[in-house]
Motif scaffolding. Structure first.
Motif, PDB file in Angstrom:
ATOM      1  N   ILE A 101       0.823  -1.202   0.000  1.00 41.31           N
ATOM      2  CA  ILE A 101       0.000   0.000   0.000  1.00 41.31           C
ATOM      3  C   ILE A 101       0.860   1.255   0.000  1.00 41.31           C
ATOM      4  O   ILE A 101       0.505   2.274  -0.615  1.00 41.31           O
ATOM      5  CB  ILE A 101      -0.968  -0.032   1.201  1.00 41.31           C
ATOM      6  CG1 ILE A 101      -2.031  -1.129   0.970  1.00 41.31           C
ATOM      7  CG2 ILE A 101      -1.636   1.318   1.401  1.00 41.31           C
ATOM      8  CD1 ILE A 101      -2.955  -1.358   2.150  1.00 41.31           C
ATOM      9  N   ALA A 102       2.025   1.177   0.649  1.00 42.61           N
ATOM     10  CA  ALA A 102       2.918   2.340   0.674  1.00 42.61           C
ATOM     11  C   ALA A 102       3.347   2.734  -0.733  1.00 42.61           C
ATOM     12  O   ALA A 102       3.492   3.929  -1.035  1.00 42.61           O
ATOM     13  CB  ALA A 102       4.149   2.033   1.534  1.00 42.61           C
ATOM     14  N   ASP A 103       3.543   1.758  -1.627  1.00 40.49           N
ATOM     15  CA  ASP A 103       3.907   2.064  -3.006  1.00 40.49           C
ATOM     16  C   ASP A 103       2.788   2.790  -3.740  1.00 40.49           C
ATOM     17  O   ASP A 103       3.043   3.673  -4.576  1.00 40.49           O
ATOM     18  CB  ASP A 103       4.263   0.766  -3.755  1.00 40.49           C
ATOM     19  CG  ASP A 103       5.723   0.381  -3.599  1.00 40.49           C
ATOM     20  OD1 ASP A 103       6.468   1.143  -2.955  1.00 40.49           O
ATOM     21  OD2 ASP A 103       6.114  -0.672  -4.130  1.00 40.49           O
ATOM     22  N   VAL A 104       1.551   2.418  -3.453  1.00 36.98           N
ATOM     23  CA  VAL A 104       0.414   3.102  -4.083  1.00 36.98           C
ATOM     24  C   VAL A 104       0.398   4.566  -3.675  1.00 36.98           C
ATOM     25  O   VAL A 104       0.218   5.467  -4.506  1.00 36.98           O
ATOM     26  CB  VAL A 104      -0.916   2.415  -3.717  1.00 36.98           C
ATOM     27  CG1 VAL A 104      -2.104   3.213  -4.268  1.00 36.98           C
ATOM     28  CG2 VAL A 104      -0.956   0.992  -4.255  1.00 36.98           C
ATOM     29  N   HIS A 105       0.613   4.840  -2.398  1.00 39.00           N
ATOM     30  CA  HIS A 105       0.643   6.238  -1.917  1.00 39.00           C
ATOM     31  C   HIS A 105       1.845   6.978  -2.492  1.00 39.00           C
ATOM     32  O   HIS A 105       1.739   8.166  -2.836  1.00 39.00           O
ATOM     33  CB  HIS A 105       0.656   6.265  -0.391  1.00 39.00           C
ATOM     34  CG  HIS A 105      -0.655   5.894   0.233  1.00 39.00           C
ATOM     35  ND1 HIS A 105      -1.747   6.734   0.212  1.00 39.00           N
ATOM     36  CD2 HIS A 105      -1.054   4.773   0.877  1.00 39.00           C
ATOM     37  CE1 HIS A 105      -2.773   6.159   0.828  1.00 39.00           C
ATOM     38  NE2 HIS A 105      -2.377   4.965   1.246  1.00 39.00           N
ATOM     39  N   ARG A 106       2.986   6.308  -2.609  1.00 37.44           N
ATOM     40  CA  ARG A 106       4.179   6.948  -3.195  1.00 37.44           C
ATOM     41  C   ARG A 106       3.913   7.346  -4.646  1.00 37.44           C
ATOM     42  O   ARG A 106       4.265   8.453  -5.089  1.00 37.44           O
ATOM     43  CB  ARG A 106       5.365   5.983  -3.118  1.00 37.44           C
ATOM     44  CG  ARG A 106       6.685   6.587  -3.622  1.00 37.44           C
ATOM     45  CD  ARG A 106       7.833   5.600  -3.512  1.00 37.44           C
ATOM     46  NE  ARG A 106       8.064   5.200  -2.130  1.00 37.44           N
ATOM     47  CZ  ARG A 106       7.818   3.990  -1.634  1.00 37.44           C
ATOM     48  NH1 ARG A 106       7.329   3.031  -2.422  1.00 37.44           N
ATOM     49  NH2 ARG A 106       8.055   3.714  -0.377  1.00 37.44           N
ATOM     50  N   LEU A 107       3.283   6.453  -5.389  1.00 41.93           N
ATOM     51  CA  LEU A 107       2.964   6.739  -6.789  1.00 41.93           C
ATOM     52  C   LEU A 107       1.949   7.866  -6.888  1.00 41.93           C
ATOM     53  O   LEU A 107       2.053   8.739  -7.764  1.00 41.93           O
ATOM     54  CB  LEU A 107       2.424   5.467  -7.453  1.00 41.93           C
ATOM     55  CG  LEU A 107       2.161   5.520  -8.952  1.00 41.93           C
ATOM     56  CD1 LEU A 107       3.441   5.841  -9.729  1.00 41.93           C
ATOM     57  CD2 LEU A 107       1.591   4.180  -9.435  1.00 41.93           C
ATOM     58  N   ALA A 108       0.970   7.884  -5.986  1.00 36.18           N
ATOM     59  CA  ALA A 108      -0.039   8.945  -5.989  1.00 36.18           C
ATOM     60  C   ALA A 108       0.610  10.306  -5.743  1.00 36.18           C
ATOM     61  O   ALA A 108       0.282  11.292  -6.416  1.00 36.18           O
ATOM     62  CB  ALA A 108      -1.105   8.655  -4.936  1.00 36.18           C
ATOM     63  N   ARG A 109       1.543  10.360  -4.797  1.00 35.83           N
ATOM     64  CA  ARG A 109       2.234  11.633  -4.518  1.00 35.83           C
ATOM     65  C   ARG A 109       3.039  12.089  -5.733  1.00 35.83           C
ATOM     66  O   ARG A 109       3.045  13.282  -6.077  1.00 35.83           O
ATOM     67  CB  ARG A 109       3.145  11.482  -3.302  1.00 35.83           C
ATOM     68  CG  ARG A 109       2.407  11.356  -1.975  1.00 35.83           C
ATOM     69  CD  ARG A 109       3.358  11.529  -0.800  1.00 35.83           C
ATOM     70  NE  ARG A 109       4.404  10.517  -0.770  1.00 35.83           N
ATOM     71  CZ  ARG A 109       4.299   9.335  -0.166  1.00 35.83           C
ATOM     72  NH1 ARG A 109       3.166   9.018   0.467  1.00 35.83           N
ATOM     73  NH2 ARG A 109       5.305   8.492  -0.167  1.00 35.83           N
ATOM     74  N   ALA A 110       3.718  11.143  -6.383  1.00 37.29           N
ATOM     75  CA  ALA A 110       4.523  11.492  -7.561  1.00 37.29           C
ATOM     76  C   ALA A 110       3.659  12.004  -8.702  1.00 37.29           C
ATOM     77  O   ALA A 110       4.108  12.816  -9.516  1.00 37.29           O
ATOM     78  CB  ALA A 110       5.328  10.272  -8.013  1.00 37.29           C
ATOM     79  N   ALA A 111       2.423  11.542  -8.772  1.00 33.15           N
ATOM     80  CA  ALA A 111       1.505  11.964  -9.832  1.00 33.15           C
ATOM     81  C   ALA A 111       0.636  13.142  -9.409  1.00 33.15           C
ATOM     82  O   ALA A 111      -0.257  13.558 -10.164  1.00 33.15           O
ATOM     83  CB  ALA A 111       0.624  10.786 -10.240  1.00 33.15           C
TER      84      ALA A 111
END
Length: 377
Positions: A101-111
């Motif tokens: 789930i942390a990767d999903v949030h990381r990707l969301a922040r980057a986008a």
């Protein structure tokens, strides 16, 4: 004593490797590294017809609501196809599985967007994105996994290579649907092939297994890429996503694993008996090596049964080869016009005209000539 060296591509997966100046096959520092495809999403007006074909093709219904059908394979994992009620049939987009789930949030922040809680069934967390081609996609994690079902097709015992393994017993695999085990890959067409490929490499950490280029256009760079997940030393499918340059932004086909050649062939006969449209097969591909059989569903979507595909870890460098119709398979029947979509429709001609008029995409007149040569070689 000198030990002779061997080119990694000789007899492995392509005719040759990269040369100086070729584009890179992976990003140095991607935002995240997805682990797999999670599912594909479609819209269709008739869910009953979609479910009938799905069962004949070998899917199992995981859940169904008034307006959504969730299909799964027999192996453990999430549902692998979602079909929502819609006014017309269309491919919506793929969902990729992140490591956590942390990767999903990381990707969301980057986008510069937000992750959100996914609805049932399955739950989890997701983020919605748009690739440079304009294709919507979702990256998910924490989705509940369904258990393996006790309906996997029985592993056959073979008398091969002079080995006697079956005595006083016959071989009678039933003619029945080839039971889908899992989702393997999806193939998409893009007018912005390089921009889209860069995006998937940089955002999702995908790496290229094989590049193809139009005849006589190696110097212009690749026009198709077979792309796998980077799982480090853990092998991944030769391609989870394949992308090709063309005049449109569209779904080409998706592929679903079955047990073995007997399951694939018996399933093929079952689909023929039920009067579904066969597109191409049975044969063995070159890139990916998988045994294949292609069908059209009642809405015209191309879907593939496959088995025995290549699995690569992250040490295998990409291969390079010329794209041609004749080298789509190692053996099998000649590729069909249906599979190549070589029957120009008014929509297709309009699509080409629109692509050539758009100076912001990569599908130029020279690329059109190269694409035309593919079908002739």
């Amino acid at each position: 004593m000198t030990i002779p060296t061997k080119d990694v591509h000789e007899g492995l997966h392509s005719e040759q490797g990269a040369v100086r100046g070729d584009r890179v096959h992976k990003a140095k520092n991607p935002v995240i590294k997805v682990e797999d495809l999670a599912w594909l999403e479609f819209e269709k007006p008739d869910l009953d017809a979609a479910e009938r074909f799905a069962h004949d093709f070998g899917f199992i219904t995981a859940a169904r609501t008034a307006d959504t059908l969730y299909l799964r394979g027999a192996l453990a994992g999430t549902h692998c196809v979602v079909i929502r009620q819609g006014e017309k049939s269309r491919f919506v987009g793929p969902a990729f599985k992140a490591a956590d789930i942390a990767d999903v949030h990381r990707l969301a922040r980057a986008a510069n967007t937000s992750a959100y809680t996914l609805p049932s069934p399955g739950g989890g967390v997701g983020v919605d994105l748009l690739d440079p081609s304009g294709i919507p996609l979702r990256v998910v994690a924490g989705v509940e996994e369904l258990p393996e079902l006790p309906i996997l097709q029985r592993k056959l015992i073979f008398n091969t290579n002079g080995e006697l393994n079956r005595v006083n017993a016959t071989q009678r695999p039933p003619r029945e649907p080839a039971r889908v085990e899992r989702l393997g890959h999806v193939v998409l067409e893009s007018t912005n092939f390089n921009k889209a490929l860069d995006w998937y490499q940089q955002k999702l950490g995908l790496i290229v297994s094989d590049f193809l280029y139009f005849p006589g256009q190696r110097d212009q760079g690749p026009t198709m890429a077979f792309i796998r997940c980077d799982r480090g030393s853990t092998p991944a499918d030769h391609h989870t996503l394949a992308m090709t340059l063309g005049p449109g932004r569209k779904y080409i086909h998706s592929a679903f694993q079955v047990a073995d050649l007997d399951a694939l062939a018996a399933g093929s006969e079952y689909l023929k008996e039920n009067r579904y449209k066969h597109s191409w097969g049975i044969g063995r591909h070159i890139e990916g090596s998988q045994l294949f059989d292609y069908w059209r569903d009642p809405d015209g979507f191309l879907v593939e049964h496959f088995t025995d595909g290549d699995m690569f870890d992250n040490t295998v460098e990409p291969g390079w080869a010329e794209m041609s119709a004749s080298r789509l398979s190692q053996w099998g029947p000649a590729v069909t016009r249906d599979f190549l979509e070589a029957n120009p429709s008014p929509h297709f001609i309009k699509q080409i005209a629109s692509a050539l008029a758009d100076r912001d995409n990569e599908f130029t007149a020279r690329r059109l000539l190269g694409l035309a040569k593919v079908a002739l070689k």
